[in-house]
Design a protein around this motif. Structure first.
Motif, short mmCIF file in Angstrom:
data_model
loop_
_atom_site.label_atom_id
_atom_site.label_comp_id
_atom_site.label_asym_id
_atom_site.label_seq_id
_atom_site.Cartn_x
_atom_site.Cartn_y
_atom_site.Cartn_z
N THR A 18 0.75 -1.37 -0.02
CA THR A 18 0.18 -0.01 -0.06
C THR A 18 0.87 1.33 0.02
O THR A 18 1.92 1.29 0.53
CB THR A 18 -1.01 -0.22 1.16
OG1 THR A 18 -1.59 -1.23 1.35
CG2 THR A 18 -1.79 1.18 1.11
N VAL A 20 0.88 5.70 0.31
CA VAL A 20 0.30 6.97 0.90
C VAL A 20 0.16 8.03 -0.19
O VAL A 20 0.96 7.84 -1.27
CB VAL A 20 0.83 7.29 2.10
CG1 VAL A 20 0.73 6.24 3.38
CG2 VAL A 20 2.35 7.85 1.83
N GLU A 78 -6.14 9.23 -1.51
CA GLU A 78 -6.13 7.64 -1.24
C GLU A 78 -7.27 6.97 -1.95
O GLU A 78 -8.37 7.80 -2.49
CB GLU A 78 -6.46 7.32 0.23
CG GLU A 78 -7.65 8.17 0.80
CD GLU A 78 -7.09 9.56 1.46
OE1 GLU A 78 -8.27 10.22 1.83
OE2 GLU A 78 -6.01 9.97 1.56
N GLY A 79 -7.48 5.59 -2.19
CA GLY A 79 -8.47 5.09 -2.94
C GLY A 79 -7.74 3.63 -3.50
O GLY A 79 -6.68 3.11 -3.32
N SER A 115 -3.19 0.42 -4.01
CA SER A 115 -4.06 0.87 -3.04
C SER A 115 -3.39 2.00 -2.32
O SER A 115 -2.15 1.85 -2.28
CB SER A 115 -4.53 -0.07 -1.88
OG SER A 115 -5.07 -1.24 -2.51
N THR A 116 -4.07 3.16 -1.98
CA THR A 116 -3.42 4.27 -1.37
C THR A 116 -4.36 4.30 -0.10
O THR A 116 -5.61 3.99 0.00
CB THR A 116 -3.22 5.42 -1.75
OG1 THR A 116 -4.72 5.79 -2.65
CG2 THR A 116 -2.48 5.48 -3.07
N VAL A 117 -3.79 4.66 1.28
CA VAL A 117 -4.44 5.09 2.38
C VAL A 117 -3.67 6.14 2.93
O VAL A 117 -2.83 6.72 2.74
CB VAL A 117 -4.38 3.70 3.26
CG1 VAL A 117 -4.72 2.45 2.98
CG2 VAL A 117 -2.49 3.57 3.75
N PRO A 118 -4.67 7.03 3.90
CA PRO A 118 -4.18 8.29 4.38
C PRO A 118 -2.88 7.76 5.18
O PRO A 118 -2.48 6.71 5.67
CB PRO A 118 -5.20 8.56 5.44
CG PRO A 118 -6.32 7.83 5.02
CD PRO A 118 -5.84 6.43 4.29
N PHE A 121 -2.88 6.68 8.86
CA PHE A 121 -3.57 5.29 9.05
C PHE A 121 -2.76 4.31 9.71
O PHE A 121 -1.68 4.10 9.44
CB PHE A 121 -3.86 4.66 7.68
CG PHE A 121 -4.45 3.19 7.60
CD1 PHE A 121 -5.85 3.32 8.03
CD2 PHE A 121 -3.99 2.13 7.65
CE1 PHE A 121 -6.69 1.91 8.19
CE2 PHE A 121 -4.36 0.80 7.97
CZ PHE A 121 -5.76 0.65 8.03
N CYS A 122 -3.28 3.79 10.85
CA CYS A 122 -2.79 2.97 11.55
C CYS A 122 -3.63 1.66 11.93
O CYS A 122 -4.61 1.89 12.43
CB CYS A 122 -2.46 3.72 13.15
SG CYS A 122 -1.09 2.69 13.88
N PRO A 123 -3.09 0.43 11.50
CA PRO A 123 -4.06 -0.63 11.85
C PRO A 123 -4.02 -1.00 13.36
O PRO A 123 -2.99 -0.65 14.04
CB PRO A 123 -3.56 -1.71 11.00
CG PRO A 123 -2.23 -1.35 10.84
CD PRO A 123 -2.08 0.30 10.56
#
Length: 134
Positions: A18, A20, A78-79, A115-118, A121-123
């Protein structure tokens, strides 16, 4: 000889996994010299399948029987994104798709996915090192 691209290997796609928004992504593809490739493009599509951008992939290096093409780009937000390659040779033009997990195929197959995430983002810690299916 096959056209070589394997997004699971850092020599073809980095970083792995992934991204950012704004993070540089390197994509490389190896095409046999016998194809007499003139131009290569990475075609980026949105989650809805609409073409978003096309990035020129200049010849980076000659490696034995292959020419290696490379591009660097960043995704703006992101998306879920998809991509394929467009190859123009001395004699033809074709799109290159994914066949299975690690092979390529001309004019038929699946798109590759990004895929991009903010950035923040922290799982949840309970999920570290685990596999989740959906």
């Amino acid at each position: 000889m096959r056209i070589l691209y394997d997004p699971f290997l850092p020599e073809y796609k980095s970083p792995f996994g992934t991204l950012v928004p704004g993070e540089a992504c390197h994509i490389r593809i190896r095409i046999p010299k016998s194809c007499k490739t003139e131009r290569v493009f990475l075609v980026l599509l949105t989650e809805k399948g609409e073409e978003y951008a096309s990035f020129v992939m200049p010849l980076e290096k000659e490696e034995g029987d292959y020419d290696r093409f490379h591009t660097i780009f960043a995704l703006p937000f992101e998306g879920l994104w998809f991509y394929r390659f467009k190859v123009e040779t001395e004699n033809e033009k074709f799109s290159l798709y994914r066949q299975g997990l690690r092979d390529t195929n001309m004019e038929a197959g699946e798109l590759w996915q990004l895929s991009t995430v903010p950035a923040d983002f922290c799982p949840p810690e309970d999920f570290y090192g685990k596999v989740m299916y959906q």
